[in-house]
Design an enzyme around this catalytic site. Sequence first.
Site, short mmCIF file in Angstrom:
data_model
loop_
_atom_site.label_atom_id
_atom_site.label_comp_id
_atom_site.label_asym_id
_atom_site.label_seq_id
_atom_site.Cartn_x
_atom_site.Cartn_y
_atom_site.Cartn_z
N VAL A 26 52.18 -27.91 54.15
CA VAL A 26 51.20 -27.45 53.16
C VAL A 26 50.96 -28.51 52.08
CG1 VAL A 26 50.88 -25.76 51.30
CG2 VAL A 26 51.63 -25.01 53.56
N ASP A 44 58.79 -35.06 46.45
CA ASP A 44 59.61 -34.29 47.41
C ASP A 44 61.07 -34.66 47.17
OD1 ASP A 44 58.75 -32.92 50.41
OD2 ASP A 44 60.86 -33.45 50.07
N ARG A 49 61.55 -38.25 53.45
CA ARG A 49 60.14 -37.84 53.54
C ARG A 49 59.27 -38.79 52.70
NH1 ARG A 49 56.15 -35.75 56.51
NH2 ARG A 49 54.84 -34.24 55.44
N THR A 95 59.79 -21.14 51.81
CA THR A 95 60.26 -19.81 51.43
C THR A 95 60.77 -19.12 52.70
OG1 THR A 95 57.94 -19.14 51.50
CG2 THR A 95 58.92 -19.38 49.33
N THR A 130 54.39 -19.11 50.08
CA THR A 130 54.20 -17.68 50.35
C THR A 130 55.39 -16.91 49.79
OG1 THR A 130 53.14 -18.31 52.41
CG2 THR A 130 53.79 -16.01 52.19
N CYS A 270 55.99 -18.76 59.08
CA CYS A 270 55.12 -17.81 58.38
C CYS A 270 55.17 -16.41 58.98
CB CYS A 270 53.69 -18.33 58.39
SG CYS A 270 53.51 -19.86 57.46
N ARG A 341 60.86 -24.47 63.35
CA ARG A 341 61.48 -23.44 62.52
C ARG A 341 61.34 -22.05 63.15
NH1 ARG A 341 58.84 -24.93 56.84
NH2 ARG A 341 57.15 -25.51 58.24
N1 LIG Z 1 53.50 -24.35 57.56
C1 LIG Z 1 52.43 -23.59 57.46
O1 LIG Z 1 51.60 -23.54 58.33
C2 LIG Z 1 52.17 -22.76 56.23
C3 LIG Z 1 50.92 -22.14 56.10
C4 LIG Z 1 50.66 -21.39 54.97
C5 LIG Z 1 51.66 -21.22 54.01
N2 LIG Z 1 52.88 -21.81 54.18
C6 LIG Z 1 53.86 -21.64 53.12
O2 LIG Z 1 53.89 -22.84 52.36
C7 LIG Z 1 55.22 -23.09 51.90
C8 LIG Z 1 55.66 -24.47 52.35
O3 LIG Z 1 55.74 -24.47 53.77
P1 LIG Z 1 55.72 -25.81 54.61
O4 LIG Z 1 55.47 -25.41 56.01
O5 LIG Z 1 54.81 -26.82 53.98
O6 LIG Z 1 57.24 -26.29 54.43
P2 LIG Z 1 57.87 -27.69 54.91
O7 LIG Z 1 59.29 -27.43 55.19
O8 LIG Z 1 57.00 -28.34 55.94
O9 LIG Z 1 57.78 -28.60 53.61
C9 LIG Z 1 58.42 -28.31 52.43
C10 LIG Z 1 58.80 -29.61 51.74
O10 LIG Z 1 59.35 -29.24 50.48
C11 LIG Z 1 60.45 -30.11 50.21
N3 LIG Z 1 61.29 -29.44 49.23
C12 LIG Z 1 62.20 -28.45 49.42
N4 LIG Z 1 62.73 -28.08 48.24
C13 LIG Z 1 62.14 -28.85 47.29
C14 LIG Z 1 62.24 -28.92 45.89
N5 LIG Z 1 63.05 -28.12 45.21
N6 LIG Z 1 61.49 -29.83 45.24
C15 LIG Z 1 60.65 -30.65 45.91
N7 LIG Z 1 60.51 -30.63 47.24
C16 LIG Z 1 61.23 -29.72 47.92
C17 LIG Z 1 61.09 -30.34 51.55
O11 LIG Z 1 61.84 -31.54 51.56
C18 LIG Z 1 59.85 -30.41 52.47
O12 LIG Z 1 59.39 -31.75 52.64
C19 LIG Z 1 56.07 -21.95 52.42
O13 LIG Z 1 56.15 -20.95 51.47
C20 LIG Z 1 55.28 -21.46 53.61
O14 LIG Z 1 55.54 -20.10 53.90
C21 LIG Z 1 53.15 -22.58 55.26
#
Ligand SMILES: NC(=O)c1ccc[n+]([C@@H]2O[C@H](COP(=O)([O-])OP(=O)(O)OC[C@H]3O[C@@H](n4cnc5c(N)ncnc54)[C@H](O)[C@@H]3O)[C@@H](O)[C@H]2O)c1
Length: 427
Positions: A26, A44, A49, A95, A130, A270, A341
């Site tokens: 995201v 990050d 990363r 999340t 989310t 998700c 995941r």
């Molecule tokens: N993946 C999807 O398709 C998608 C779609 C819609 C919503 N979401 C929601 O978006 C959110 C993020 O999901 P994602 O898929 O991008 O996750 P992800 O795991 O791909 O990326 C999250 C990133 O956050 C970093 N991170 C973790 N804790 C941190 C912190 N305290 N400070 C800074 N960086 C930190 C991690 O190192 C990682 O690079 C979630 O809540 C998810 O439910 C995801």
Amino acid sequence: MNTSAPKAPLPTLENIQIAIIGLGYVGLPLALEFGKHYRTLGFDTSQKRISDLRTHIDRTRQITESDWDQSCYLKFCDDEQDLSTANIYIIAVPTPIDTHKVPDLSHLLHASAIVAKYLKRGDVVIYESTTYPTCTQNECANVLEQISHLKLNKDFCLGYSPERINPSDRTHTLTSIKKITSGSTDEAGKFIDKLYASIITAGTHLVSSIESAEMTKIIENAQRDLNIAFVNEIYIICEHLGINALEVLEAAKTKWNFLPFSPGLVGGHCISVDPYYLTHKMNAMGYHPQVISSGRLINDAMPQFVAQKIIKLMIQNRIEILNAQILILGITFKPNCPDIRNSQIPIVKTQLEDFGAKVSIYDPLADSQEVVESYHISLLSVLPSHQFDVIFLAIAHDEFLHLSHNTLGKTHHIYYTLTPHKLEPLA
Ligand SMILES: NC(=O)c1ccc[n+]([C@@H]2O[C@H](COP(=O)([O-])OP(=O)(O)OC[C@H]3O[C@@H](n4cnc5c(N)ncnc54)[C@H](O)[C@@H]3O)[C@@H](O)[C@H]2O)c1
């Protein structure tokens, strides 16, 4: 809710510096898009990363070369002190749920704590992760207030704008999906809406409260989970009746208002997770959602159903189960996406191994190191050419669909898939 009189000043689009916290599926596309228009910092906690991104390596495989080229105002940082210059913070951290299927807010609260250290009067914090309704204005705001010693809406404002991207989908991308926006005051909502409207070509949809925006995101995914649970249940019912479920679903789809969902293993970050955020919140309030929970129960039981189906096919084909060689194609949670995941495949593998079978998994899209770390499974590094008793096409990556009979057809006795993919068994 937007009841308190708005007092916190807001930035203008002309003087903003955006910080995106969390650069995954995201956060990265968002950082690149904002970085085409505004001074943007991508932060990050994973140094790997950040060092990858500095050399344009993206494990999520979402980004095109032109995105990198056009994002001229984006800088990556792994030192949180760099965040002090920002006045808009957008949080996009994971999340997940824990092993008891309870929301794990640790990343969200940790990210909030980092932002809180640098929060100044007039700043805006927007959440994209989310979560369940009320989490942003209760749990997250508490952390922000306690650490920053600033007051919500008096000193700083909050926003929530859920992400709707669908990784590996090249049609529905960040800018082409309408964005839900909201703010902790009416003014903040309008400002946040204007901010996103300046990058989202599909437009925005401003709702009146952060809770409405949180709920909107959760129900979108809960609805999808339920629709898949319905066809999974149809698949199981057809199995009991000896009817070809895929044929039935194809036939039903010819009616204009039959929803064209396919049975499958529901994993990922998700759909298999978000409904638990809502049920957790409601259980705590004394209301126990039944429809949403039923969908989760059905989808969570699918790996067991699949394993039993494979064992049944083996018995029907007189294949000895003890030490039988089973090849599973795919471990990511969906086709053409490297995300592992909440993959349901490790559960299928364990179930089959409980019967004494030997199970190998091949998936060229998954990061083998990540699979070892997450599931203690060593993936095959190449598609093996030796004989397998069973081939289970679990995830229909394009790469697998080209294998066809040439490779797979000669080396197995049973071919099984939940997908409508037409790779026929040898029989
Ligand atoms: N993946 C999807 O398709 C998608 C779609 C819609 C919503 N979401 C929601 O978006 C959110 C993020 O999901 P994602 O898929 O991008 O996750 P992800 O795991 O791909 O990326 C999250 C990133 O956050 C970093 N991170 C973790 N804790 C941190 C912190 N305290 N400070 C800074 N960086 C930190 C991690 O190192 C990682 O690079 C979630 O809540 C998810 O439910 C995801």
